[in-house]
Design a protein around this motif. Structure first.
Motif, mmCIF file in Angstrom:
data_model
loop_
_atom_site.group_PDB
_atom_site.id
_atom_site.type_symbol
_atom_site.label_atom_id
_atom_site.label_comp_id
_atom_site.label_asym_id
_atom_site.label_seq_id
_atom_site.Cartn_x
_atom_site.Cartn_y
_atom_site.Cartn_z
ATOM 1 N N ALA A 38 -0.826 -0.177 -3.310
ATOM 2 C CA ALA A 38 -1.883 -0.775 -4.134
ATOM 3 C C ALA A 38 -2.511 0.255 -5.058
ATOM 4 N N GLU A 57 -6.236 11.012 -2.873
ATOM 5 C CA GLU A 57 -5.378 10.685 -1.727
ATOM 6 C C GLU A 57 -5.470 11.815 -0.696
ATOM 7 N N ARG A 58 -5.667 11.421 0.548
ATOM 8 C CA ARG A 58 -5.906 12.446 1.587
ATOM 9 C C ARG A 58 -4.635 13.181 2.004
ATOM 10 N N ALA A 65 0.963 3.527 4.058
ATOM 11 C CA ALA A 65 1.641 2.950 5.219
ATOM 12 C C ALA A 65 3.152 2.858 5.000
ATOM 13 N N THR A 73 10.553 -0.710 4.770
ATOM 14 C CA THR A 73 11.159 -1.672 3.861
ATOM 15 C C THR A 73 10.078 -2.217 2.932
ATOM 16 N N CYS A 75 8.877 -5.434 1.840
ATOM 17 C CA CYS A 75 8.970 -6.873 2.131
ATOM 18 C C CYS A 75 8.171 -7.637 1.087
ATOM 19 N N VAL A 148 -12.091 10.895 0.372
ATOM 20 C CA VAL A 148 -13.388 10.318 -0.004
ATOM 21 C C VAL A 148 -14.208 10.202 1.269
ATOM 22 N N ARG A 398 -4.166 -3.971 1.514
ATOM 23 C CA ARG A 398 -4.232 -4.727 2.765
ATOM 24 C C ARG A 398 -5.651 -4.956 3.287
ATOM 25 N N ARG A 411 -0.162 -8.913 3.826
ATOM 26 C CA ARG A 411 -0.347 -7.448 3.791
ATOM 27 C C ARG A 411 0.884 -6.665 3.371
ATOM 28 N N THR A 413 4.289 -4.958 1.363
ATOM 29 C CA THR A 413 4.219 -3.982 0.274
ATOM 30 C C THR A 413 4.363 -4.578 -1.125
HETATM 31 C C1 FAD Z 1 4.294 -0.312 11.432
HETATM 32 C C2 FAD Z 1 4.244 -1.021 10.138
HETATM 33 C C3 FAD Z 1 5.359 -1.662 9.689
HETATM 34 C C4 FAD Z 1 5.324 -2.317 8.485
HETATM 35 N N1 FAD Z 1 6.470 -2.856 8.031
HETATM 36 C C5 FAD Z 1 6.501 -3.264 6.758
HETATM 37 C C6 FAD Z 1 7.726 -3.547 6.180
HETATM 38 O O1 FAD Z 1 8.776 -3.422 6.802
HETATM 39 N N2 FAD Z 1 7.725 -3.945 4.882
HETATM 40 C C7 FAD Z 1 6.571 -4.078 4.174
HETATM 41 O O2 FAD Z 1 6.615 -4.434 3.006
HETATM 42 N N3 FAD Z 1 5.394 -3.817 4.715
HETATM 43 C C8 FAD Z 1 5.343 -3.376 5.980
HETATM 44 N N4 FAD Z 1 4.162 -3.009 6.497
HETATM 45 C C9 FAD Z 1 2.921 -3.218 5.732
HETATM 46 C C10 FAD Z 1 2.772 -2.312 4.550
HETATM 47 O O3 FAD Z 1 3.428 -1.071 4.742
HETATM 48 C C11 FAD Z 1 1.310 -2.036 4.256
HETATM 49 O O4 FAD Z 1 0.506 -3.134 4.496
HETATM 50 C C12 FAD Z 1 1.113 -1.634 2.828
HETATM 51 O O5 FAD Z 1 1.959 -0.545 2.552
HETATM 52 C C13 FAD Z 1 -0.322 -1.306 2.605
HETATM 53 O O6 FAD Z 1 -0.495 -0.769 1.308
HETATM 54 P P1 FAD Z 1 -1.945 -0.386 0.798
HETATM 55 O O7 FAD Z 1 -1.718 0.295 -0.500
HETATM 56 O O8 FAD Z 1 -2.841 -1.535 0.871
HETATM 57 O O9 FAD Z 1 -2.543 0.638 1.875
HETATM 58 P P2 FAD Z 1 -1.946 1.952 2.478
HETATM 59 O O10 FAD Z 1 -0.490 2.016 2.331
HETATM 60 O O11 FAD Z 1 -2.536 2.063 3.844
HETATM 61 O O12 FAD Z 1 -2.548 3.097 1.533
HETATM 62 C C14 FAD Z 1 -3.860 3.549 1.658
HETATM 63 C C15 FAD Z 1 -3.883 5.001 1.193
HETATM 64 O O13 FAD Z 1 -5.234 5.436 1.149
HETATM 65 C C16 FAD Z 1 -5.337 6.736 1.691
HETATM 66 N N5 FAD Z 1 -6.702 6.872 2.178
HETATM 67 C C17 FAD Z 1 -7.318 6.137 3.124
HETATM 68 N N6 FAD Z 1 -8.600 6.511 3.270
HETATM 69 C C18 FAD Z 1 -8.793 7.520 2.391
HETATM 70 C C19 FAD Z 1 -9.909 8.319 2.084
HETATM 71 N N7 FAD Z 1 -11.094 8.158 2.689
HETATM 72 N N8 FAD Z 1 -9.751 9.276 1.129
HETATM 73 C C20 FAD Z 1 -8.563 9.458 0.493
HETATM 74 N N9 FAD Z 1 -7.466 8.715 0.760
HETATM 75 C C21 FAD Z 1 -7.590 7.754 1.693
HETATM 76 C C22 FAD Z 1 -4.292 6.760 2.783
HETATM 77 O O14 FAD Z 1 -3.887 8.068 3.099
HETATM 78 C C23 FAD Z 1 -3.167 5.935 2.157
HETATM 79 O O15 FAD Z 1 -2.253 6.715 1.446
HETATM 80 C C24 FAD Z 1 4.142 -2.358 7.713
HETATM 81 C C25 FAD Z 1 3.029 -1.695 8.155
HETATM 82 C C26 FAD Z 1 3.077 -1.028 9.349
HETATM 83 C C27 FAD Z 1 1.895 -0.305 9.781
#
Ligand code: FAD
Length: 456
Positions: A38, A57-58, A65, A73, A75, A148, A398, A411, A413
């Protein structure tokens, strides 16, 4: 929805009213917190629209994730069906741009069968490099290894964030903030209401690992084409547990051939506390326990695979995610809420900013629950990204506003990329038209996204 329970200490440094002792590191149009799917999408799109953007980014890389958690993957691109045997893609926009760029590097497999739908397995290293390229080309200023830790406010308005790195603490001031932290890190620090799973119960974390030196021919001949394990593997796991020789808490597991030779990505573990309790991974003590229990479980599943599953005899664990994979923590309470019924009924809406065809994939109990949406999809409302109160702040990813089971579908990717795309589109509108996020119409965000290549 349940309001976030109390987490002792979570508000420490939560609110800093423009502390004069802190230097200002940057003043930008847009601050993006978090570089997951995201955040990468949000920062890239906002910068491409001419805004000055900083992404914090930390970790030392983007991917969140998907990469640090090695979810493995992407998805959410394709419809599910009982009858169709070729993938039909329904999500495009920024998600498709990233998919194409990653595939162009050789970092993505062709579509693989996942039950009644398809998914694509990615290479986590190439995912990082693809993100670097998008952000650099768009002109985003990226600060890795920076977290942050607080917010800068003026009344109900959020004007920036406190950041912390090895160089010390400072502030970033911004006209708008996109909270793409996955955990609603900014929204929670602002003290706005968040929800936490189903009355406090969240989906369990999983530690994913890669297995090398696999005889893929022998493995494929036994396992079959579906990445979800066939019933005979469930039976083999149950038998293994009964024998007392193995302890394998999840009996329905998923295995994906990767882009690299003789390698499998294994999504098998189910992490709970040593005493069986749900782990609340917002709490570092529970997060720590998840990591330790996860590493043990990885070895246990690897041992089972080597002993029992054809093709895996000589295999070894290549690596695990940098962190245990966290599916769910806080969700914001938004202007709109994505309801479980919206998902099950495949509700379309005029203010929809993203299609979702992914099943409800709920990880709790012995095996994940899958509720398929057949030959159809629903749409996520724009308002699910807008916190119910607060100014200058929108979320992407997410931590959107959704009920528990709805989130278990929304939730994944491909959708998180598009939530980032939507949040950036709304942010650009909000700055250009001097309009608060809660006044912007989802219909207008949708129309702009369609022009930018999204299918809605
Ligand atoms: C075990 C597991 C299996 C999954 N399997 C799949 C799959 O097969 N296919 C699929 O599509 N999805 C899958 N998902 C879901 C998917 O990976 C995530 O929901 C999606 O990647 C979330 O993206 P996001 O950008 O919302 O958040 P995130 O990917 O969680 O990114 C958040 C980012 O913010 C950073 N961050 C957080 N707090 C701070 C802070 N205070 N300061 C600085 N940086 C910070 C973190 O380090 C991270 O890089 C899976 C998830 C898990 C946990």
């Amino acid at each position: 929805m349940e309001q976030l329970g109390s987490f002792p200490g979570w508000r420490i440094d939560g609110r800093l009213e423009g502390n004069p002792a802190l230097p200002t590191l940057a003043e930008v149009d847009v601050l993006v917190v978090g570089g997951g799917a995201a955040g990468v999408a949000a920062a890239t799109v906002a910068a491409e629209k001419g805004k000055s953007v900083i992404l914090i980014e930390r970790y030392g890389f983007c991917g969140g994730a998907a990469v640090a958690g090695m979810s493995g993957t992407i998805c959410g691109f394709y419809l599910a069906s009982d009858s169709r045997n070729t993938p039909e893609q329904v999500v495009f926009g920024f998600a498709e741009r990233f998919r194409g760029a990653l595939a162009g590097r050789g970092g993505l497999t062709d579509p693989q069968i996942y039950g009644k739908t398809f998914t694509v397995t990615h290479d986590p290293l190439m995912w990082r490099e693809t993100a670097d390229q998008f952000l650099e080309e768009a002109g985003v200023r990226v600060l890795f290894h920076t977290a942050v830790t607080g917010i800068v406010t003026e009344g109900p308005a959020l004007n920036g964030a406190v950041i912390e790195s090895n160089a010390g603490r400072s502030t970033v001031l911004a006209k708008r903030i996109i909270d793409a932290s996955g955990d609603a890190a900014v929204v929670a620090r602002a003290g706005f209401r968040c929800a936490f799973g189903d009355a406090g119960r969240i989906q369990n974390p999983t530690m994913i690992f890669r297995l090398g030196n696999v005889d893929l021919e022998a493995f494929g001949a036994y396992w079959g084409p579906d990445t979800i394990c066939p019933p005979k593997v469930v039976t083999a796991i149950e038998q293994a547990n009964r024998s007392g020789i193995y302890h394998l808490p999840r009996n329905k597991i998923w295995i994906f051939p990767t882009t690299r030779p003789n390698e499998l990505m294994v999504n098998a573990t189910r992490l709970s506390g040593r005493d069986g309790r749900m782990l609340n991974v917002i709490d570092p003590a529970d997060f720590t326990e998840a990591e330790i229990v996860g590493r043990r479980q990885v070895r246990e599943y690897a041992r089972f695979l080597a002993d029992v599953i054809p093709g895996c005899r000589q295999s070894f664990v290549v690596d695990t995610g940098v962190e245990v994979g966290v599916r769910q923590t806080r969700s914001i309470v938004g202007k709109s809420v994505l309801r479980n019924a919206d998902v099950v009924d495949c509700r379309k809406r005029d203010d929809g900013i993203c299609r979702v065809a992914w099943p409800i994939e709920l990880h709790s109990g012995d095996k994940p629950k899958l509720h398929w949406l057949l030959d159809d999809y629903y749409e996520v409302p724009y308002g699910a990204l807008v916190p119910e109160i607060g100014e200058n702040i929108i979320v992407a990813g997410r931590c959107l506003s959704a009920e528990h089971e709805a989130l278990a579908s929304a939730r994944v990717t491909a959708q998180c990329f598009e939530y980032g795309h939507a949040a950036a589109t709304a942010t650009v509108l909000s700055i250009d038209e001097a309009m608060p996020f809660d006044v912007i119409r989802g219909e207008d965000v949708r129309a702009a996204m369609i022009k930018q290549g999204s299918a809605l």
